[in-house]
Design an enzyme around this catalytic site. Structure first.
Site, PDB file in Angstrom:
ATOM      1  CG  ASN A  71      -2.028   0.947   1.453  1.00  0.00           C
ATOM      2  OD1 ASN A  71      -1.912   1.844   0.630  1.00  0.00           O
ATOM      3  ND2 ASN A  71      -3.060   0.999   2.654  1.00  0.00           N
ATOM      4  CG  ASP A  72       2.329   3.168   4.162  1.00  0.00           C
ATOM      5  OD1 ASP A  72       1.014   3.027   3.590  1.00  0.00           O
ATOM      6  OD2 ASP A  72       2.150   2.407   4.497  1.00  0.00           O
ATOM      7  CB  VAL A  73       5.825   0.210  -1.667  1.00  0.00           C
ATOM      8  CG1 VAL A  73       6.425   0.773  -0.532  1.00  0.00           C
ATOM      9  CG2 VAL A  73       4.967  -0.533  -1.761  1.00  0.00           C
ATOM     10  CB  VAL A  74       1.974   1.463  -5.004  1.00  0.00           C
ATOM     11  CG1 VAL A  74       2.366   0.118  -5.558  1.00  0.00           C
ATOM     12  CG2 VAL A  74       0.661   1.407  -3.679  1.00  0.00           C
ATOM     13  CB  ALA A 112       2.423   5.274   6.514  1.00  0.00           C
TER      14      ALA A 112
END
Lengths: 92, 478
Positions: free
Chosen positions: B405-408, B447
């Site tokens: 999630n956070d990495v995209v 996050a």
């Protein structure tokens, strides 16, 4: 060996380490950690000296425990690295 | 200064060769093709070091030594065979703690029996039997770093293994306590060095305080920062070995210590950069608890989004020329890697080009996701790192996001107020279609920030357990 010779080896080895580690492909960073774990157990050399020496019974037993702990790491670290590396296969 | 015993040049040469073997071992890891040969060099180096030590010292207790090696080695070997690849971070943290403890024990043994280590003033000298000043510094630092590595790694192990909550534990005034303890350790080592007849309690206090500081340093660090912590402890275990190498004047230990120390430091740096966090802020702690950050922004589910089915996903991917799969740790938690590889194989049969895109923090330790994919028989030449593949999303038909999630999240590039601002991310939003597997629309990543990708016109949300969803897609691809 005098202190300056040892220090020289250490400083140069740090540079070697810096360049060698940057050349490791990110895909193998987990095996890198496992194998560095195994080789840092070269501390077993100190443990063997402690357990082999006569003079202090306490030091001998501390050394033997350290030998056992370092052996866990040596056998475990190299074996798990080997196991991981065997999984990396090319296409086809 | 180390004038204890004249060094046999052949012995010194053997230790040097062992050290060189370790360098070659790490060098082998520059590509999977040469890596196994490298590992064999590592084993050879270790064998040389151990045999050299055994044949050059008088052995008062060989049977006990063989017994200790057999017990420890047997245990390590069994653990290495049985460990699950998802549990690799715990295993590495556990192994680090053993190196740290071994360093402490060797240091204490050297302190109790300095003659055996050749670090005492020679007989006949005014201080006969006492430890040489330089060796006192090395020994003090070695024991301190070893103890920090031990207690820090034990906490990291407990957090990673789930025996202890991932949430940061914040003591009031912890920075003052930590700095004070650190200063006390250094002060006592200095005292030990200058005052040759310093009482024994000084040494023991250094040891105890070091155990305490290792514990204090790691408890305020949250679960999400564990990849940095594990790398950092890797580095410490190296420095501990190097310090002992100085004490013994042993080349193999010094070279190894420097290699491992740099390796861990570089990995920590790479992890920090991948999360856009400064090393100092990680060490200061507090971020990334399992439950933390939830209040920062629950997903605003009132925005319109599209839901897709497994059949829709299968149809879209069959038509595609190229599909890029972006796996995150959620995929590993759902144990979806094997069925994901099956899906990749099916797509390849349909003539689709399949690639995997790995973010440096996709797993729980550096390179973890690569190992998990390799275990599922994904060929390593289909797996790409962030900087190598990110420009390809614009020419890609389908970006398939599973457990990430956070990495995209494009907010890392656009929203200065976002907690993940500045973190390098995949430009999945540039792909023609985005397929996003997620358990529900409620939860958000580590996050705790909403992700605009969910609400894009070209995004289709596949809401289900990752493994079940991919299984259904595989069925639809037949």
């Amino acid at each position: 060996m005098d202190f300056i010779s040892i220090l020289s080896i250490f400083v140069l080895a740090c540079f070697v380490g810096y360049y060698v580690v940057w050349s490791v492909t990110p895909a193998l960073h987990t095996p890198l950690m496992a194998v560095t774990n195994a080789i840092s157990s070269v501390i077993i050399v100190g443990a063997l000296i402690a357990s082999a020496a006569a003079g202090s019974e306490t030091a001998k037993w501390l050394g033997l425990v350290a030998v056992a702990l370092a052996s866990v790491n040596i056998f475990g670290g190299f074996a798990v690295t080997e196991r991981m590396l065997a999984m990396y296969k090319k296409k086809g | 200064m180390h004038e204890a015993a004249p060094v046999n040049p052949w012995v010194a040469l053997a230790y040097l060769i062992a050290g060189v073997c370790f360098i070659v071992a790490l060098r082998g890891l520059s590509s999977p093709a040469t890596s196994r040969r490298g590992n064999r060099f590592g084993m050879a180096g270790m064998l040389i070091a151990v045999v050299t030590t055994l044949v050059t010292h008088e052995l008062a207790s060989l049977p006990e030594i063989v017994g200790a090696i057999a017990i420890g080695g047997g245990f390590g070997w069994i653990v290495a065979r049985k460990i699950k690849m998802t549990d690799m971070p715990q295993l590495v943290a556990g192994f680090h703690s053993l190196v740290g403890l071994a360093a402490v024990l060797v240091g204490v043994a050297a302190y109790l029996n300095p003659q055996a280590f050749g670090i005492a003033f020679p007989a006949g000298s005014e201080y006969a039997g006492l430890i040489l000043p330089v060796s006192r510094i090395e020994l003090g630092l070695g024991v301190a770093i070893g103890a920090i590595t031990f207690s820090g790694s034990v906490i990291a192990f407990l957090k990673l293994n789930g025996n202890m909550g991932g949430a940061p534990i914040m003591l009031p005034g912890r920075h003052v306590i930590n700095l004070g303890t650190l200063a006390a350790i250094l002060g006592l080592i200095a005292f030990l060095t200058i005052e040759l007849s310093a009482p024994e309690w000084v040494f023991w206090t250094v040891l105890v305080l070091s155990f305490v500081i290792g514990f204090l340093l790691i408890i305020p660090i949250g679960g999400a920062d564990m990849p940095v912590v594990v790398s950092m402890l890797n580095s410490y275990s190296g420095w501990a070995a190097a310090a002992m190498g100085f004490t013994l004047g042993n080349t193999a230990m010094i070279i190894t210590g420097a290699l491992v120390g740099s390796s861990g430091a570089i990995l920590s740096y790479i992890m920090c950069k991948a999360m856009n966090r400064s090393f100092i802020s990680v060490i200061a702690g507090g971020f990334g608890g399992d439950s933390g950050g939830g209040a920062a922004g629950a997903a605003k589910t009132d925005r319109p989004w599209k839901r897709g089915s497994a059949e829709d996903a299968a149809f879209l991917m069959q038509q595609a020329e190229q599909v890029i799969i972006v796996p995150g740790y959620g995929m590993a938690v759902a144990q979806a890697q094997h069925v994901l590889r099956e899906m990749g194989d099916k797509l390849k049969e349909h003539g689709v080009r399949v690639k995997y895109a790995i973010h440096p923090v996709a797993g729980r330790m550096p390179g973890h996701m690569n190992v998990l994919l390799a275990e599922a028989n994904v060929p390593y030449d289909e797996v790409f790192e962030l900087e190598d593949i990110n420009s390809e999303f614009a020419q890609t038909d389908v970006a398939f996001i599973i457990g990430a999630n956070d990495v995209v999240n494009p907010a890392a590039k656009t929203d200065k107020s976002s907690p993940i601002y500045g973190m390098p991310v995949f430009d999945v939003n540039k792909a023609k279609t985005v397929l996003f597997i997620k358990r529900s629309m409620g939860g958000v990543g580590y996050a705790g920030v909403d992700n605009d990708v969910f609400y894009q016109d070209n995004t289709m949300m596949l809401l289900a357990d990752a493994k079940k969803m991919v299984e259904e897609i595989v069925k639809s691809l037949d």
